[in-house]
Motif scaffolding. Structure first.
Motif, PDB file in Angstrom:
ATOM      1  N   ALA A   3       0.822  -1.211   0.000  1.00 45.17           N
ATOM      2  CA  ALA A   3       0.000   0.000   0.000  1.00 45.17           C
ATOM      3  C   ALA A   3       0.855   1.260   0.000  1.00 45.17           C
ATOM      4  N   CYS A   4       2.115   1.127   0.406  1.00 44.44           N
ATOM      5  CA  CYS A   4       3.005   2.289   0.466  1.00 44.44           C
ATOM      6  C   CYS A   4       3.944   2.395  -0.736  1.00 44.44           C
ATOM      7  N   PHE A  11       0.174   1.436  -8.103  1.00 39.42           N
ATOM      8  CA  PHE A  11      -1.178   1.945  -7.879  1.00 39.42           C
ATOM      9  C   PHE A  11      -1.745   1.361  -6.595  1.00 39.42           C
ATOM     10  N   VAL A  12      -2.538   2.178  -5.901  1.00 40.15           N
ATOM     11  CA  VAL A  12      -3.245   1.766  -4.688  1.00 40.15           C
ATOM     12  C   VAL A  12      -4.632   2.380  -4.779  1.00 40.15           C
ATOM     13  N   LEU A  51      -7.788  -1.960   7.044  1.00 39.80           N
ATOM     14  CA  LEU A  51      -7.947  -0.872   8.001  1.00 39.80           C
ATOM     15  C   LEU A  51      -7.578  -1.330   9.400  1.00 39.80           C
ATOM     16  N   ARG A  52      -7.961  -2.541   9.763  1.00 35.50           N
ATOM     17  CA  ARG A  52      -7.627  -3.072  11.084  1.00 35.50           C
ATOM     18  C   ARG A  52      -6.112  -3.227  11.238  1.00 35.50           C
ATOM     19  N   HIS A 102       2.181   6.858   5.799  1.00 33.72           N
ATOM     20  CA  HIS A 102       0.858   7.357   6.220  1.00 33.72           C
ATOM     21  C   HIS A 102      -0.095   7.311   5.033  1.00 33.72           C
ATOM     22  N   LEU A 103      -1.269   6.729   5.262  1.00 38.27           N
ATOM     23  CA  LEU A 103      -2.321   6.705   4.254  1.00 38.27           C
ATOM     24  C   LEU A 103      -3.573   7.332   4.833  1.00 38.27           C
TER      25      LEU A 103
END
Length: 291
Positions: free
Chosen positions: A180-181, A185-186, A272-273, A287-288
């Motif tokens: 994700a970092c 693409f995300v 998210l968890r 950080h997202l």
């Protein structure tokens, strides 16, 4: 002294003459190369050296005769450069040659002529050798063109070792957070349709994106089913295909030759968890923006 000056001027004229001939026959920059085998006429055993130093580019060899060696090198001296891989995608009309990997004079087949026509993509480690492109001897070389695109990628991919997506690897918590970092693409959205391609042994999913975190180039375009949405498609091996559903999914992946390819993906609730737990522990790799 006069004789030495004459010899020196003659030498310069010879060198400049050769350079002028070379530049007239070939078109090259650090990213792409275009040349013609007609310059080998009468010297069919000639081997040309080509040096390309970009993260992506192309090659086009008209009327191939003899051979060329293509040295692909990143324009950096970072130690990480040694871990790069190269992916080669032939043009549909590519023909007239066989392509090998050349490591210290040892040749290993990479793309045969018929495999180029099929558009097969091959990847290999950058330290596995240069590309040795050898023309197939023919009496009529007209209408023969060897052409391909190449990209340098950070993943360790080769023609023999599958990527994470190709092996349907279930990413663990740490791998997903890192993807994700770092991936090209995300995006967060849902799968709206699935299309199988039996010939290519892959599946393409259409997605409705309602939160676009990052994309290296515009593979997801504005104009989804609702306002302030994006839409696009993501490819993956057939056995790894996701199903149409209303589940909120976090998609991550890489871009290869303008095409989005699936990397790690999971339900957004799971991501998210994991992300919030990493935040509490101070181990989140970046950080997202989350809801």
């Amino acid at each position: 002294m006069t004789n030495m000056l004459v010899y020196f001027l003659a030498f310069l004229l010879l060198v400049f003459g050769r350079c002028r001939t070379s530049f007239g026959q070939y078109s090259s920059d650090q990213c792409s190369w275009k040349g013609s085998g007609l310059t080998h006429e009468g010297h069919t055993r000639d081997v040309e050296q080509v040096y390309l130093r970009c993260s992506q580019g192309s090659l086009e060899w008209l009327y191939p005769t003899g051979a060329i060696i293509v040295n692909l090198r990143p324009n950096t001296v970072s130690p990480a450069a040694a871990r790069l891989s190269v992916c080669v995608k032939p043009a549909p009309e590519s023909s007239g040659t066989n392509i090998y990997l050349d490591l210290n004079g040892r040749l290993r087949p990479l793309l045969r002529e018929h495999e180029q026509a099929e558009g097969l993509v091959r990847c290999f480690g950058i330290l596995e050798g240069a590309l040795f492109i050898e023309a197939i001897p023919r009496t009529d070389i007209s209408r023969r063109v060897t052409a391909f695109q190449y990209e340098l990628v950070s993943e360790e991919l080769t023609g023999d070792r599958p990527s994470l997506a190709e092996s349907c690897h279930l990413c663990n918590e740490d791998e997903l957070l890192l993807s994700a970092c770092t991936k090209d693409f995300v995006a967060r959205g849902t799968v709206t349709s699935v299309h199988e391609d039996a010939k290519e042994n892959r599946t393409s999913i259409n997605v409705d994106i309602h939160h676009l975190y990052r994309q290296k180039t515009q593979v997801f375009v504005p104009g989804g089913p609702r306002a302030r949405r994006w839409s696009g498609s993501i490819t993956m091996p057939r056995k790894c295909a996701l199903k149409v559903s209303d589940d909120d999914i976090l998609f991550t992946g890489t871009l290869r030759f303008g095409e989005a390819r699936m990397g790690c993906a999971t339900r957004y609730g799971d991501f998210l968890r994991w992300y919030k737990r990493a935040q509490r522990l101070g181990t989140n790799p970046c950080h997202l923006e989350t809801d």
